[in-house]
Design a protein around this motif. Structure first.
Motif, PDB file in Angstrom:
ATOM      1  N   LEU A   9       0.829  -1.209   0.000  1.00  0.00           N
ATOM      2  CA  LEU A   9       0.000   0.000   0.000  1.00  0.00           C
ATOM      3  C   LEU A   9       0.864   1.259   0.000  1.00  0.00           C
ATOM      4  CD1 LEU A   9      -2.750  -1.056   2.577  1.00  0.00           C
ATOM      5  CD2 LEU A   9      -2.951  -0.989   0.089  1.00  0.00           C
ATOM      6  N   LEU A  10       1.927   1.270   0.807  1.00  0.00           N
ATOM      7  CA  LEU A  10       2.805   2.432   0.864  1.00  0.00           C
ATOM      8  C   LEU A  10       3.518   2.656  -0.466  1.00  0.00           C
ATOM      9  CD1 LEU A  10       4.228   4.681   2.464  1.00  0.00           C
ATOM     10  CD2 LEU A  10       5.926   2.975   3.163  1.00  0.00           C
ATOM     11  N   SER A  11       4.024   1.587  -1.065  1.00  0.00           N
ATOM     12  CA  SER A  11       4.726   1.720  -2.341  1.00  0.00           C
ATOM     13  C   SER A  11       3.790   2.236  -3.426  1.00  0.00           C
ATOM     14  CB  SER A  11       5.326   0.372  -2.748  1.00  0.00           C
ATOM     15  OG  SER A  11       6.246  -0.091  -1.790  1.00  0.00           O
ATOM     16  N   THR A  36      -3.910  -4.501  -6.902  1.00  0.00           N
ATOM     17  CA  THR A  36      -2.905  -5.174  -7.727  1.00  0.00           C
ATOM     18  C   THR A  36      -1.548  -5.204  -7.039  1.00  0.00           C
ATOM     19  OG1 THR A  36      -4.064  -4.442  -9.731  1.00  0.00           O
ATOM     20  CG2 THR A  36      -1.790  -5.194  -9.981  1.00  0.00           C
ATOM     21  N   GLY A  37      -1.184  -4.079  -6.414  1.00  0.00           N
ATOM     22  CA  GLY A  37       0.090  -4.034  -5.698  1.00  0.00           C
ATOM     23  C   GLY A  37       0.138  -5.016  -4.547  1.00  0.00           C
ATOM     24  N   VAL A  57       3.115   5.992  -2.785  1.00  0.00           N
ATOM     25  CA  VAL A  57       4.255   6.859  -3.089  1.00  0.00           C
ATOM     26  C   VAL A  57       4.446   7.017  -4.594  1.00  0.00           C
ATOM     27  CG1 VAL A  57       6.760   7.051  -2.910  1.00  0.00           C
ATOM     28  CG2 VAL A  57       5.425   6.390  -0.908  1.00  0.00           C
ATOM     29  N   THR A  58       4.293   5.941  -5.335  1.00  0.00           N
ATOM     30  CA  THR A  58       4.573   5.975  -6.776  1.00  0.00           C
ATOM     31  C   THR A  58       3.365   6.385  -7.613  1.00  0.00           C
ATOM     32  OG1 THR A  58       4.039   3.605  -6.947  1.00  0.00           O
ATOM     33  CG2 THR A  58       6.344   4.210  -6.560  1.00  0.00           C
ATOM     34  N   SER A 115      15.839   1.992  -0.046  1.00  0.00           N
ATOM     35  CA  SER A 115      15.679   2.711  -1.311  1.00  0.00           C
ATOM     36  C   SER A 115      15.253   4.163  -1.075  1.00  0.00           C
ATOM     37  CB  SER A 115      14.653   1.993  -2.195  1.00  0.00           C
ATOM     38  OG  SER A 115      14.427   2.698  -3.390  1.00  0.00           O
ATOM     39  N   ILE A 116      14.319   4.349  -0.142  1.00  0.00           N
ATOM     40  CA  ILE A 116      13.867   5.712   0.163  1.00  0.00           C
ATOM     41  C   ILE A 116      14.991   6.538   0.772  1.00  0.00           C
ATOM     42  CG2 ILE A 116      12.284   7.057   1.592  1.00  0.00           C
ATOM     43  CD1 ILE A 116      10.263   4.773   1.310  1.00  0.00           C
TER      44      ILE A 116
END
Length: 330
Positions: free
Chosen positions: A134-136, A152-153, A139-140, A199-200
């Motif tokens: 959900l966070l990814s 889907t994520g 953010v994107t 990565s962040i």
């Protein structure tokens, strides 16, 4: 060595699979039912070997003329002197003989988290992966918010985590005797979360301090985290032995993975870096490095233009030579 004797059948990893007491010498070993220790191994003969005492008070394994013999450290032996730590092979069976007075290792401190098995780590891993997905996605996502993107994520990340954990659980079942799916799922979820956080942080540090190297070679950090995940999976399978060997395997996997990334980048893009420039931008308030003046920017632009013009001239020169040669041939 004095009676009683204990004959142990060992697995390939050294763990005891079977143990039988024998009260006196000699000890006859083979497939036949008239032996003192019967082997369920088609690669051993009916009367394969015998264990007897020797002149020094020790024990010897004597081959009785079998086809595959007595093997110790890869070499066939007609007579082999053994002690409580000697492992020898008859056919496909690894054996060891110990006496009742054999000195065992001291009791180990139990550091296993017995409450952290089964459902608790599995549910924690699932929750971590759902939150990460959900966070990814949030953010994107730069377009209109759609629930299907989040669904889907979540499904995609859960599928990856479950397949990865299922594979390690199968290995755990084969070599450790139990699946421990919950532990492996938690390790996978924790590794994915650490990858995303790394990565962040890489992107933020690269933007704040103009350290573009962090983004150009950020994939190697992900490879290092994946190698760490492999280490914890291996330790979960065998928590007692071979931790140094597991660490060596994980470090080797890191160098192999990083090397492959460098090779692929160079072959496909002509450079070792993952990205040509820093692609992620943040709020200007996060910038910590000093801004460049307009004069510095123009000077660097001119320098870049001269480099590009030089490369372009070389390419046109090569094309011109090829065209000239083609015209002369015509």
């Amino acid at each position: 060595m004095s009676a009683p004797f204990y004959i142990e059948v060992l697995a390939r990893n050294g763990e005891v699979r079977q143990r039988q007491r024998v009260d006196a010498l000699p000890i006859r070993i083979g497939q036949g039912y008239d032996n003192d220790f019967i082997l369920d191994d088609r690669h051993t003969s009916a009367h394969h070997a015998v264990i007897e005492g020797n002149e020094t008070g020790g024990l010897e394994v004597i081959d009785l003329g079998s086809r595959n013999g007595v093997v110790h450290k890869g070499k066939r032996q007609a007579r082999l002197t053994i002690d409580g730590n000697t492992v020898f092979r008859l056919g496909h069976t690894n054996l060891r003989v110990r006496t009742a007075d054999f000195s065992v290792a001291d009791e180990m401190r139990d550091t296993t988290l017995h409450y952290w098995e089964g459902l608790p780590p599995a549910l924690t891993g699932l929750v971590l992966m759902v939150l990460l997905a959900l966070l990814s996605t949030w953010v994107t996502n730069t377009e209109k918010t759609e629930s299907i993107r989040y669904a889907t994520g979540v499904v995609g990340l859960l599928s990856i985590g479950l397949l990865w954990s299922g594979g390690w659980s199968l290995v755990n079942r084969l070599f450790g005797g139990q699946t421990r799916f919950g532990r492996h799922l938690f390790i996978a979820a924790s590794g994915l979360v650490v990858m995303e956080i790394a990565s962040i942080l890489e992107s933020l540090a690269a933007y704040a301090f103009s350290l573009e190297t962090l983004t150009r070679y950020g994939s190697h950090v992900a490879v290092a985290i994946a190698a760490g995940m492999v280490y914890f999976h291996l330790v979960t399978i065998n928590p007692v032995h071979k931790r140094r060997r597991f660490a060596f395997v994980s470090v080797l996997l890191f160098f192999l993975g990083s090397g492959m990334i460098l090779i692929v980048n160079y072959q496909s893009r002509g450079r070792l870096a993952d990205e040509l420039y820093m692609s992620e931008l943040f709020s200007p308030g996060l910038r910590m490095s000093s801004d460049k003046t307009v004069d510095q920017f123009i000077a660097e632009s001119k320098q870049l233009k001269s480099i590009v013009d030089g490369e372009r001239g070389k390419m046109l020169g090569d094309d011109g030579e090829d065209d000239g040669e083609g015209d002369m041939e015509e």
